[in-house]
Design a protein around this motif. Structure first.
Motif, PDB file in Angstrom:
ATOM      1  N   ALA A  25      -5.591  12.063  20.741  1.00  0.00           N
ATOM      2  CA  ALA A  25      -5.494  12.057  19.279  1.00  0.00           C
ATOM      3  C   ALA A  25      -4.575  10.933  18.802  1.00  0.00           C
ATOM      4  N   TRP A  26      -3.471  10.705  19.511  1.00  0.00           N
ATOM      5  CA  TRP A  26      -2.544   9.639  19.115  1.00  0.00           C
ATOM      6  C   TRP A  26      -3.201   8.268  19.284  1.00  0.00           C
ATOM      7  N   ARG A  27      -3.992   8.101  20.368  1.00  0.00           N
ATOM      8  CA  ARG A  27      -4.658   6.816  20.588  1.00  0.00           C
ATOM      9  C   ARG A  27      -5.734   6.535  19.541  1.00  0.00           C
ATOM     10  N   LEU A  28      -6.393   7.575  19.037  1.00  0.00           N
ATOM     11  CA  LEU A  28      -7.483   7.407  18.080  1.00  0.00           C
ATOM     12  C   LEU A  28      -7.036   7.643  16.634  1.00  0.00           C
ATOM     13  N   ARG A  29      -5.738   7.664  16.379  1.00  0.00           N
ATOM     14  CA  ARG A  29      -5.235   7.978  15.041  1.00  0.00           C
ATOM     15  C   ARG A  29      -5.613   6.941  13.991  1.00  0.00           C
ATOM     16  N   ASN A  30      -5.880   5.716  14.389  1.00  0.00           N
ATOM     17  CA  ASN A  30      -6.215   4.667  13.424  1.00  0.00           C
ATOM     18  C   ASN A  30      -7.717   4.534  13.195  1.00  0.00           C
ATOM     19  N   GLN A  31      -8.506   5.380  13.821  1.00  0.00           N
ATOM     20  CA  GLN A  31      -9.953   5.332  13.660  1.00  0.00           C
ATOM     21  C   GLN A  31     -10.327   5.949  12.309  1.00  0.00           C
ATOM     22  N   SER A  32     -11.208   5.274  11.599  1.00  0.00           N
ATOM     23  CA  SER A  32     -11.600   5.785  10.295  1.00  0.00           C
ATOM     24  C   SER A  32     -12.546   6.974  10.452  1.00  0.00           C
ATOM     25  N   LYS A  33     -12.710   7.722   9.372  1.00  0.00           N
ATOM     26  CA  LYS A  33     -13.591   8.887   9.387  1.00  0.00           C
ATOM     27  C   LYS A  33     -15.038   8.461   9.646  1.00  0.00           C
ATOM     28  N   LEU A  34     -15.444   7.346   9.077  1.00  0.00           N
ATOM     29  CA  LEU A  34     -16.809   6.854   9.261  1.00  0.00           C
ATOM     30  C   LEU A  34     -17.065   6.474  10.712  1.00  0.00           C
TER      31      LEU A  34
END
Length: 69
Positions: free
Chosen positions: A28-37
């Motif tokens: 979750a911390w690694r993917l925290r900057n991924q947008s919802k889209l």
């Protein structure tokens, strides 16, 4: 080899839970900057009909639960 004691079994279970919790938090911390889209588009990798056919072909639909009295 014998059966592990109750405290040893509990230690294995809770250490496994802890490892999964740490791994989940790291992902979750690694993917925290991924947008919802981006997340939604990566989730829809297979359409509904092929997914349903794969589910049927795997035999999951043929396994009926058996009720015993």
């Amino acid at each position: 080899m014998g059966v592990p004691s109750t405290p040893a079994s509990n230690a294995i279970i809770y250490l496994t839970y802890g490892a999964f919790l740490i791994l989940g938090c790291y992902v979750a911390w690694r993917l925290r900057n991924q947008s919802k889209l981006e997340w939604l588009s990566s989730n829809r990798t297979q359409k509904g009909v092929p997914l349903a056919l794969n589910f049927i072909a795997s035999g999951e639909c043929a396994r009926a639960p058996t009720l015993r009295a």
